[in-house]
Design a protein around this motif. Structure first.
Motif, PDB file in Angstrom:
ATOM      1  N   GLU A  52       1.412  17.269   0.125  1.00 10.02           N
ATOM      2  CA  GLU A  52       1.494  15.798   0.152  1.00 10.02           C
ATOM      3  C   GLU A  52       1.246  15.324   1.581  1.00 10.02           C
ATOM      4  OE1 GLU A  52       4.303  11.979  -1.047  1.00 10.02           O
ATOM      5  OE2 GLU A  52       4.817  13.991  -1.762  1.00 10.02           O
ATOM      6  N   LEU A  53       0.200  14.538   1.753  1.00  7.37           N
ATOM      7  CA  LEU A  53      -0.195  14.054   3.070  1.00  7.37           C
ATOM      8  C   LEU A  53       0.663  12.852   3.473  1.00  7.37           C
ATOM      9  CD1 LEU A  53      -4.073  14.304   2.618  1.00  7.37           C
ATOM     10  CD2 LEU A  53      -2.485  16.009   3.546  1.00  7.37           C
ATOM     11  N   PRO A  54       0.669  12.499   4.760  1.00  6.71           N
ATOM     12  CA  PRO A  54       1.465  11.340   5.218  1.00  6.71           C
ATOM     13  C   PRO A  54       1.127  10.035   4.507  1.00  6.71           C
ATOM     14  CG  PRO A  54       0.759  12.651   7.086  1.00  6.71           C
ATOM     15  CD  PRO A  54       0.064  13.226   5.891  1.00  6.71           C
ATOM     16  N   ASN A  55      -0.123   9.906   4.005  1.00  8.46           N
ATOM     17  CA  ASN A  55      -0.505   8.694   3.264  1.00  8.46           C
ATOM     18  C   ASN A  55      -0.133   8.786   1.779  1.00  8.46           C
ATOM     19  OD1 ASN A  55      -2.369  10.482   2.213  1.00  8.46           O
ATOM     20  ND2 ASN A  55      -4.150   9.478   3.131  1.00  8.46           N
ATOM     21  N   HIS A  56       0.667   9.797   1.439  1.00  9.33           N
ATOM     22  CA  HIS A  56       1.202  10.014   0.078  1.00  9.33           C
ATOM     23  C   HIS A  56       0.176  10.546  -0.916  1.00  9.33           C
ATOM     24  CE1 HIS A  56       4.808   8.150   1.526  1.00  9.33           C
ATOM     25  NE2 HIS A  56       4.190   7.008   1.763  1.00  9.33           N
ATOM     26  N   LYS A  57      -1.026  10.824  -0.475  1.00  8.93           N
ATOM     27  CA  LYS A  57      -1.982  11.472  -1.380  1.00  8.93           C
ATOM     28  C   LYS A  57      -1.559  12.940  -1.545  1.00  8.93           C
ATOM     29  CE  LYS A  57      -6.156   8.696  -0.737  1.00  8.93           C
ATOM     30  NZ  LYS A  57      -5.842   7.797   0.369  1.00  8.93           N
ATOM     31  N   ARG A  58      -1.707  13.405  -2.775  1.00  7.16           N
ATOM     32  CA  ARG A  58      -1.268  14.757  -3.085  1.00  7.16           C
ATOM     33  C   ARG A  58      -2.394  15.582  -3.691  1.00  7.16           C
ATOM     34  NH1 ARG A  58       3.999  12.742  -6.295  1.00  7.16           N
ATOM     35  NH2 ARG A  58       2.458  11.154  -6.786  1.00  7.16           N
ATOM     36  N   VAL A 115       1.439   5.834  -4.284  1.00  5.60           N
ATOM     37  CA  VAL A 115       2.055   4.505  -4.125  1.00  5.60           C
ATOM     38  C   VAL A 115       2.360   4.315  -2.642  1.00  5.60           C
ATOM     39  CG1 VAL A 115       4.008   3.028  -4.733  1.00  5.60           C
ATOM     40  CG2 VAL A 115       3.044   4.597  -6.445  1.00  5.60           C
ATOM     41  N   TYR A 116       1.682   3.330  -2.015  1.00  5.54           N
ATOM     42  CA  TYR A 116       1.884   3.154  -0.576  1.00  5.54           C
ATOM     43  C   TYR A 116       2.710   1.913  -0.232  1.00  5.54           C
ATOM     44  CZ  TYR A 116      -2.236   0.085  -1.060  1.00  5.54           C
ATOM     45  OH  TYR A 116      -3.119  -0.896  -1.458  1.00  5.54           O
ATOM     46  N   GLN A 117       3.067   1.123  -1.251  1.00  7.78           N
ATOM     47  CA  GLN A 117       3.965  -0.018  -0.992  1.00  7.78           C
ATOM     48  C   GLN A 117       4.631  -0.441  -2.300  1.00  7.78           C
ATOM     49  OE1 GLN A 117       2.233  -3.302   1.205  1.00  7.78           O
ATOM     50  NE2 GLN A 117       3.905  -4.685   0.695  1.00  7.78           N
ATOM     51  N   THR A 118       5.930  -0.701  -2.225  1.00  7.77           N
ATOM     52  CA  THR A 118       6.687  -1.162  -3.400  1.00  7.77           C
ATOM     53  C   THR A 118       7.508  -2.395  -3.019  1.00  7.77           C
ATOM     54  OG1 THR A 118       6.875   1.122  -4.220  1.00  7.77           O
ATOM     55  CG2 THR A 118       8.380  -0.500  -5.155  1.00  7.77           C
ATOM     56  N   ASP A 119       7.396  -3.479  -3.841  1.00  5.48           N
ATOM     57  CA  ASP A 119       8.184  -4.703  -3.642  1.00  5.48           C
ATOM     58  C   ASP A 119       8.817  -5.094  -4.970  1.00  5.48           C
ATOM     59  OD1 ASP A 119       7.514  -5.249  -0.844  1.00  5.48           O
ATOM     60  OD2 ASP A 119       5.487  -5.657  -1.591  1.00  5.48           O
ATOM     61  N   TYR A 120       9.878  -5.892  -4.872  1.00 10.19           N
ATOM     62  CA  TYR A 120      10.580  -6.322  -6.083  1.00 10.19           C
ATOM     63  C   TYR A 120      10.562  -7.845  -6.166  1.00 10.19           C
ATOM     64  CZ  TYR A 120      12.129  -1.487  -5.879  1.00 10.19           C
ATOM     65  OH  TYR A 120      12.149  -0.125  -5.818  1.00 10.19           O
ATOM     66  N   VAL A 129       6.469  -4.666  -8.017  1.00 12.11           N
ATOM     67  CA  VAL A 129       5.069  -4.715  -7.596  1.00 12.11           C
ATOM     68  C   VAL A 129       4.762  -3.425  -6.822  1.00 12.11           C
ATOM     69  CG1 VAL A 129       3.322  -5.906  -6.233  1.00 12.11           C
ATOM     70  CG2 VAL A 129       5.062  -7.228  -7.468  1.00 12.11           C
ATOM     71  N   LEU A 130       3.771  -2.694  -7.313  1.00  7.85           N
ATOM     72  CA  LEU A 130       3.380  -1.439  -6.657  1.00  7.85           C
ATOM     73  C   LEU A 130       1.926  -1.540  -6.217  1.00  7.85           C
ATOM     74  CD1 LEU A 130       5.045  -0.546  -9.585  1.00  7.85           C
ATOM     75  CD2 LEU A 130       5.283   1.471  -8.137  1.00  7.85           C
TER      76      LEU A 130
END
Length: 421
Positions: free
Chosen positions: A247-253, A390-395, A401-402
């Protein structure tokens, strides 16, 4: 000389092959990998091998004397010999003859650790031994019990026929066990495809540094940094295919697979036996061919790798060439040229640049989307977090919101939740 090593004489025929000297060097490296040491090397130039004795008559007589003077009772040949060539040479020299194929099979048998690798090597050895069956009691194959009532056959059936039946029975049994393992691999592979988890496969010549690169990826980006693979400075240090999740720092796996290394004249029996293991390469999204940049024979190594990939049926998969061990060659590193790169696997900046190239090639079909998922659909949020980047999550009042980066082929699954920004 090391008293713990078996002394051998290495022999080879130069059939006007430009790569002959390199193949003899490689034979000596294989000998070392099998806990042996070459005390003498004997070569001969011929247009073709003698069909009865491999070497010509004079060289065979010289070998007989050399065996006596060196008190060495093992001769290792640089080619695969016919059963009759082995029998005749053993009779004339009073030494045990191991051909190149037999030597590599011995190394693989000693290095196999997993049940699958052991079965694959056993299958290769059995297929190699089948045409080499002998009736001499001193050279009879080590066999498991024949079973199945073979001992009750009529007296007219010869011992060699019984041996052949026993070997064939063992071959069928091993193939059956390997098929069961293949089913498990197929299930795992289908699950990865369903999750759109990308895969890279490290391929290349043995001892080029594939496992070292794998370990650097695991240390820095692996889910479990304790899951390193075996690294030794020798041919065929490990035979087991290792798969690690990165898993890379940008969350790509992605999954990284370290495959068994290749060598010139890799026995056909082994290539066939290891097809299921090497299927990891055939199913990869991206191949990483690792080349020993410090070795003057690197071009031959690349030819061998690509020829072996073709033989096992690996399709036309995108490939990055990684020229490793630049620290031993005196060249600057890391240096990128298109999709190829010169590195030292132990250099962090080299691994960073390599990961950049992997990412560019592996994730070039990814697109960015935003999804609004109602709180009542928590499973969708879990699926996105588990299977996509997923690089940002808001509620919000309406739900979660993803902001996601994912393959275009996967985006359709979540289309009903898509929102424009």
């Amino acid at each position: 000389m090391n008293d713990n090593l078996t002394d051998v004489i290495t022999i080879g025929l130069d059939l006007n092959d430009a790569n002959f000297q390199y193949s003899m060097e490689e034979l000596n490296n294989l000998v070392t990998a099998n806990n042996m040491q070459s005390v003498e090397t004997v070569t001969q130039k011929l247009d073709h091998p003698d069909p009865a004795t491999y070497f010509g008559k004079g060289k065979v007589e010289f070998l007989e004397q050399l065996v006596k003077t060196t008190e060495t009772d093992v001769i290792v040949a640089n080619d695969e010999l016919s059963p009759s060539q082995i029998r005749n040479l053993e009779k004339l020299t009073n030494a045990k003859i191991i051909d190149r194929t037999g030597l590599i099979l011995e190394i693989f048998a000693n290095r196999a650790r997993s049940r699958e690798a052991k079965l694959q090597v056993q299958l290769a050895k059995l297929n190699y031994q089948l045409p080499r069956l002998r009736t001499s009691a001193s050279q009879r194959l080590d066999q498991q019990s024949a079973g199945g009532g073979l001992a009750n056959r009529g007296a007219g059936e010869t011992q060699i026929e019984l041996n052949r039946r026993t070997i064939q029975h063992q071959i069928n049994h091993v193939r059956h066990e390997l098929k069961e393992i293949d089913k498990s691999y197929d299930t795992q592979s289908k699950k990865r495809k369903q999750n759109d988890l990308k895969t890279i496969a490290l391929v290349g010549y043995t001892n080029a540094g594939k496992s070292t690169i794998m370990n650097q990826l695991v240390k820095r980006f692996g889910e479990n940094e304790d899951k390193e693979v075996t690294v030794k400075n020798m041919l065929f240090a490990t035979l087991d295919t290792s798969v690690r999740k990165i898993e890379l720092p940008n969350h790509k796996r992605f999954l990284a697979t370290d495959t068994v290394g290749f060598v010139s004249q890799l026995p056909h029996q082994l290539i066939q036996a290891f097809k299921s293991t090497l299927a990891e390469a055939a199913n990869a999204d991206l191949l990483i061919q690792v080349v020993d940049y410090s070795d003057p024979n690197q071009e031959l190594m690349m030819q061998t790798t690509e020829a072996t990939l073709k033989e096992i049926g690996v399709p036309d998969i995108p490939m990055i060439k990684v020229f490793n061990k630049a620290d031993k060659s005196g060249e600057n590193y890391p240096v990128r040229e298109g999709n190829n790169i010169i590195i030292s696997a132990l250099d962090p900046s080299s691994i960073n640049r390599l990961v950049d190239i992997i990412s560019e090639n592996l994730f070039k079909d990814y697109i960015k989307k935003a999804y609004l998922v109602p709180f009542s659909n928590g499973q969708v949020v879990s699926d996105l977090n588990e299977n996509e980047t997923v690089y940002q999550t808001d509620y919000t009042d309406q739900g979660t919101v993803l902001r996601v980066e994912l393959p275009e082929t996967s985006a359709g699954k979540y289309k009903k939740y898509e929102v424009n920004e």
